[in-house]
Design an enzyme around this catalytic site. Structure first.
Site: not given
Ligand code: NDP
Length: 238
Positions: A52, A81, A144, A148
Site C-alpha cells: 500500500d 491513485g 484530487y 495530481k
Molecule cells: P483504478 O481505480 O481502476 O485503479 C487504481 C489502482 O491504484 C488500483 O490498482 C488500486 O489498487 C491502486 N491503488 C489505490 N490506492 C492505492 C494505495 N494506497 N496503494 C497501492 N495501490 C493503490 O484507476 P485507473 O486505472 O483509472 O487510474 C490509474 C491512475 O491514472 C490513477 O493515478 C488515476 O488517478 C489516474 N487517472 C485516471 C483517469 C481515468 O479516467 N481513469 C484519468 C486521469 C488520471 P486496489 O485495486 O487495491 O484498489
C-alpha cells in the site's frame, strides 16, 4: 532489451494494462497490489507484490523484492491513485489527507526508492500518472486536483536534480478513461465531461498505455519534464 519495470497499482485499470504491455515487450515486470494473495486474473508473466503506497515503508520493501527478482529497476510507473470526491466545504481532513497521502506522497516515496537504484546505473525512466482534469480544476475534487497537479512540480524539480544522470521524468495526464475510477461517476457528470471533451468519447486504457510506453522507451531519451495529455482534448493547452 529486457528491462526491470516497477508499477504501483498494477492489479487493475491503467496500471494492469501498462504492465501487460511491458511484459509483452519482453520486460521483467513487477506490480504492486493491496489485497492479500495474488490478484485474480493477474497474468503469470507479472510478479505481484503486496504494498500500500500510503503505508510508510511498504513500497520501499516491495521495490526491494522486485529488484531481488528482476534486478535494478530501470522503469518506474507511479500509477496508484484514488479519488474521494466531495465539495471542499464538506470535505473532511481525512478525505483530503488520504488522497494526498496516496496520490502525491505515495508517488514521492515510490519514485525516491526507484531513483536510488537508477542513479547507480546512470539510466532510467520515471513516468507519473497525473490528470488532465486536475490541471483544469474540477468541482468536488480539490483533494484530487491538488494531488495530481502537485506531481508536476515534483517531476520538474526532480528533473533538475537528476537530469545529468541519464534519467528522464515525465508526466502522463489522462482525461476521462474507461476504468473502475470513472465507472463511479454519475451519468450526468459523464455527459458533462463528454461535452468538455472535443473528441466526444472516453479514452481507452490502451490509449494511455501507448503514451506511457513511448515515454519509457529509448526513442523518448531527450524528453523530460514533459506533460503528455491523453485526454481527447479536455484541458488542452495546459
Ligand atoms: P483504478 O481505480 O481502476 O485503479 C487504481 C489502482 O491504484 C488500483 O490498482 C488500486 O489498487 C491502486 N491503488 C489505490 N490506492 C492505492 C494505495 N494506497 N496503494 C497501492 N495501490 C493503490 O484507476 P485507473 O486505472 O483509472 O487510474 C490509474 C491512475 O491514472 C490513477 O493515478 C488515476 O488517478 C489516474 N487517472 C485516471 C483517469 C481515468 O479516467 N481513469 C484519468 C486521469 C488520471 P486496489 O485495486 O487495491 O484498489
Amino acid at each position: 532489451m529486457s528491462r526491470s519495470v516497477f508499477i504501483t497499482g498494477g492489479n487493475r485499470g491503467i496500471g494492469l494494462a501498462v504492465a501487460k504491455a511491458f511484459a509483452a515487450d519482453g520486460d521483467r515486470v513487477a506490480v504492486t497490489h493491496r489485497g492479500e494473495g495474488r490478484p485474480e486474473g493477474l497474468p503469470e508473466a507479472l510478479l505481484g507484490i503486496r504494498a500500500d503506497v500510503a503505508v510508510p515503508g511498504e513500497v520501499e520493501h516491495a521495490l526491494k523484492q522486485a529488484e531481488t527478482a528482476h534486478g535494478p529497476v530501470e522503469v518506474v510507473v507511479a500509477n496508484a491513485g484514488i479519488t474521494r470526491d466531495g465539495p471542499m466545504l464538506r470535505m473532511s481532513d481525512e478525505a483530503f489527507d488520504e488522497v494526498i497521502r496516496t496520490n502525491l506522497t505515495g508517488t514521492f516515496v515510490t519514485v525516491r526508492a526507484a531513483v536510488r537504484s537508477m542513479l547507480a546505473e546512470r539510466r532510467g525512466r520515471v513516468v507519473l500518472l497525473s490528470s488532465a482534469l486536475g490541471f483544469l480544476g474540477s468541482p468536488g475534487q480539490t483533494n484530487y486536483a491538488a494531488s495530481k497537479t502537485g506531481l508536476l512540480g515534483l517531476a520538474r524539480s526532480l528533473v533538475w536534480e537528476i537530469g545529468d544522470r541519464g534519467i528522464t521524468v515525465n508526466v502522463v495526464a489522462p482525461g476521462i478513461i474507461d476504468t473502475g475510477m470513472t465507472a463511479a461517476l454519475s451519468a450526468r457528470r459523464m455527459e458533462e465531461l463528454m461535452r468538455m471533451t472535443p473528441l466526444g468519447r472516453p479514452g481507452s486504457v490502451d490509449e494511455v498505455v501507448a503514451a506511457v510506453r513511448f515515454l519509457a522507451g529509448e526513442s523518448a531519451g531527450y524528453i523530460t519534464g514533459a506533460v503528455l495529455p491523453v485526454s481527447g482534448g479536455i484541458g488542452m493547452g495546459m
